[in-house]
Design an enzyme around this catalytic site. Sequence first.
Site, PDB file in Angstrom:
ATOM      1  CB  CYS A   2       4.658 -14.173 -34.643  1.00  0.00           C
ATOM      2  SG  CYS A   2       3.225 -14.983 -35.342  1.00  0.00           S
ATOM      3  CD1 TRP A  76      -2.736 -12.300 -32.635  1.00  0.00           C
ATOM      4  CD2 TRP A  76      -2.851 -12.827 -34.806  1.00  0.00           C
ATOM      5  NE1 TRP A  76      -3.967 -11.891 -33.101  1.00  0.00           N
ATOM      6  CE2 TRP A  76      -4.065 -12.201 -34.422  1.00  0.00           C
ATOM      7  CE3 TRP A  76      -2.707 -13.246 -36.115  1.00  0.00           C
ATOM      8  CZ2 TRP A  76      -5.108 -11.982 -35.314  1.00  0.00           C
ATOM      9  CZ3 TRP A  76      -3.747 -13.031 -37.011  1.00  0.00           C
ATOM     10  CH2 TRP A  76      -4.930 -12.400 -36.605  1.00  0.00           C
ATOM     11  N   GLY A 101       4.368 -14.322 -40.389  1.00  0.00           N
ATOM     12  CA  GLY A 101       3.848 -14.058 -41.728  1.00  0.00           C
ATOM     13  C   GLY A 101       2.930 -15.184 -42.175  1.00  0.00           C
ATOM     14  CD  GLU A 481      -8.798   5.634 -31.611  1.00  0.00           C
ATOM     15  OE1 GLU A 481      -9.064   4.973 -32.630  1.00  0.00           O
ATOM     16  OE2 GLU A 481      -7.953   5.263 -30.781  1.00  0.00           O
ATOM     17  CE  LYS A 485      -8.005   2.599 -28.724  1.00  0.00           C
ATOM     18  NZ  LYS A 485      -7.080   2.925 -29.748  1.00  0.00           N
ATOM     19  CD  GLU A 488      -8.034  -1.515 -29.593  1.00  0.00           C
ATOM     20  OE1 GLU A 488      -7.342  -2.328 -30.198  1.00  0.00           O
ATOM     21  OE2 GLU A 488      -7.869  -0.287 -29.689  1.00  0.00           O
ATOM     22  CE  LYS A 603       1.041  -0.784 -30.341  1.00  0.00           C
ATOM     23  NZ  LYS A 603      -0.126   0.036 -30.001  1.00  0.00           N
TER      24      LYS A 603
HETATM   25  O1  M6R Z   1       0.816   0.322 -36.600  1.00  0.00           O
HETATM   26  P1  M6R Z   1      -0.387   0.899 -37.279  1.00  0.00           P
HETATM   27  O2  M6R Z   1      -0.673   2.307 -36.853  1.00  0.00           O
HETATM   28  O3  M6R Z   1      -0.307   0.793 -38.779  1.00  0.00           O
HETATM   29  O4  M6R Z   1      -1.588   0.002 -36.811  1.00  0.00           O
HETATM   30  C1  M6R Z   1      -2.879   0.199 -37.307  1.00  0.00           C
HETATM   31  C2  M6R Z   1      -3.912  -0.544 -36.477  1.00  0.00           C
HETATM   32  O5  M6R Z   1      -3.638  -1.917 -36.472  1.00  0.00           O
HETATM   33  C3  M6R Z   1      -3.955  -0.062 -35.027  1.00  0.00           C
HETATM   34  O6  M6R Z   1      -4.175   1.309 -34.961  1.00  0.00           O
HETATM   35  C4  M6R Z   1      -5.078  -0.794 -34.261  1.00  0.00           C
HETATM   36  O7  M6R Z   1      -6.326  -0.425 -34.766  1.00  0.00           O
HETATM   37  C5  M6R Z   1      -4.983  -0.513 -32.754  1.00  0.00           C
HETATM   38  N1  M6R Z   1      -5.062  -1.732 -32.023  1.00  0.00           N
HETATM   39  C6  M6R Z   1      -6.081   0.337 -32.232  1.00  0.00           C
HETATM   40  O8  M6R Z   1      -5.952   0.592 -30.879  1.00  0.00           O
END
Ligand code: M6R
Length: 608
Positions: A2, A76, A101, A481, A485, A488, A603
């Site tokens: 959040c 979220w 959290g 990957e 992409k 998502e 994110k």
């Molecule tokens: O901040 P982080 O790199 O640890 O995040 C890991 C994943 O949550 C992040 O890469 C996620 O898979 C993305 N949305 C992919 O585009």
Amino acid sequence: MCGIIGYTGPLEAPKILLEGLSGLEYRGYDSAGVALCMEDSHIHLIKKAGKVKNLKGHCRQQISGSSHSGIGHTRWATHGGVTDANAHPHRAGKVVLIHNGIIENYHELTEKFQLQDRLISQTDSEVAAQVLNELYSGDPLDAICSLIKLLDGSYSFCIMFEDQPGAIFAIRNVSPLVAASTSSGSMIASDLTALIPYTRQYFVVPEQHIVKLTPYKVHVYHLDETFTKDYPEIMTVNWNMDAAMKNGFPHFMLKEIHEQPDAMRNTILPRVNKGLPDFSDDGIPDSIFESCDQVQIIACGTAMYAGMVARAIMQPVLKIPITVSIASEFRYEEPLIDKKALVIIISQSGETIDTLAALRLAHQCGSKTLAVVNVKGSTIARESDYVLYTHAGPEIAVASTKAYSVQLAALYMISCRMALVRGKYTRDQACSFLSDLLDVIPAMETVIAQKDFIRNIASHMIHSTDVFFIGRGLDYAFSLEGALKLKEISYIHSEAYAAGELKHGTIALISDQVPVIAIATQEHVYAKTISNIREVKARGAYIVLLVKENAQVDDSLADIQLRIPNVDDHFTVFPIAAALQLIAYYTSVSKHLDVDQPRNLAKSVTVE
Ligand code: M6R
């Protein structure tokens, strides 16, 4: 997951909170809300399901009068659906709070304090508000300390008490919080994007500490309620507001795809010394590369897929076991690592909770840890033995793009340095490897310049319900990957398969309704990959083929081809990544979806 913001000072709080929430919305965007301390000390709550834009409309209608302190939240959902009641802030008596959290024992607390009939929402957060109100008898620090002793889980809270006008309290356990005392008031937020319009100086709220914001000072207390002796280190933001704006691009994702060549230069060039990778300015000693007998890479999502590419690059050269683990699995699989293992943790945000927990477990096992992290001062960066920062600048789109490329760049450099110090590369070989790495930057630019052609490729995906990505060896590692992409942000079911594995089951799913994105850039398995492509073509699949400029391809093989520049086979991931990102981007745009804030995602994944 959040977004949190708090402000107290001379300026009008609603404007600061609502603008801050717009900047933080990428952290969670199910619902949003603010609590404002009004001139008569009454706390006015406005909270709504939906985006911050929706909340702004309600605020315009409902706010009359001035307010100089308040807290705001973008949600979220974890506990309870996306409703106005479940949106934050939550009020209980004199207490108003926002939370990031999960309170794992919220059910027990509900019973212990007999809250069942009082709860208006279905959230764990409201339980915390109710319990805090029960514990509060005029001394906020005392009540917060008592609350913390009762909570299990990870959390950060910002809290206002109706009888403490102008003061905001916050507490952090794992979930991130940064704070700043500025000439225009005191601020706190879940990340820097909300603070940088007002200040470049900030500090990371230490775990298990309470902060109290008053209009001109931020006080930091230990949980024993004494002032902390060591005021947290004041840090300086190393990017400007422009980096967090769209700057004329329709979406952050497209902007961030375009930023990749610069992000690559910024990550690589400061670490090149006499043509060789050199991490001495990062404080990373060669001894960690020399002494290890295995490398364990741990991450989530895109960062984990960067690790898969790194393994394919490192293992054949270093000739030691390189394993890649999903952080959320690693934690519970009783890992076989010890002080001779080098654990490489990869994370853009540096706050992903499973990755952080894996890092802590690696430390308990005695391993040395090296983190590849983008966000300066993040928890993973601070807790790792060593950190190699990627310099991508802020990544706002939920779909990671530039962070992936620079994670790869950093991992390629680590691989090269390890090979050099372990005697697997001569200096000339290491120089040549690094020179090849730099060559990918213009290759990425060339691919990005083909975006109109790639948009045309994407138009063949938009009516599909399934898309497969296939490749062998490194091409398979990139495909993972590419599939993530696409799924998502386009909501099309996409999966990556090792091309040679198709015949063992998956080929049953191929039909003329299923586009297959085939990647064939690896010379040593090229002929085999082409045979696998023919097998899916024969079953009617629409084939999008990604190959190097100089590849000899029979015209009948693919329906459409995308040619990437002729970089060395080990480096094709970089231009291929740009191509796959653009395919996903334009598919999402063509489907009129919310590219930067895809459904159900956030994110930074700070809950388990
Ligand atoms: O901040 P982080 O790199 O640890 O995040 C890991 C994943 O949550 C992040 O890469 C996620 O898979 C993305 N949305 C992919 O585009």
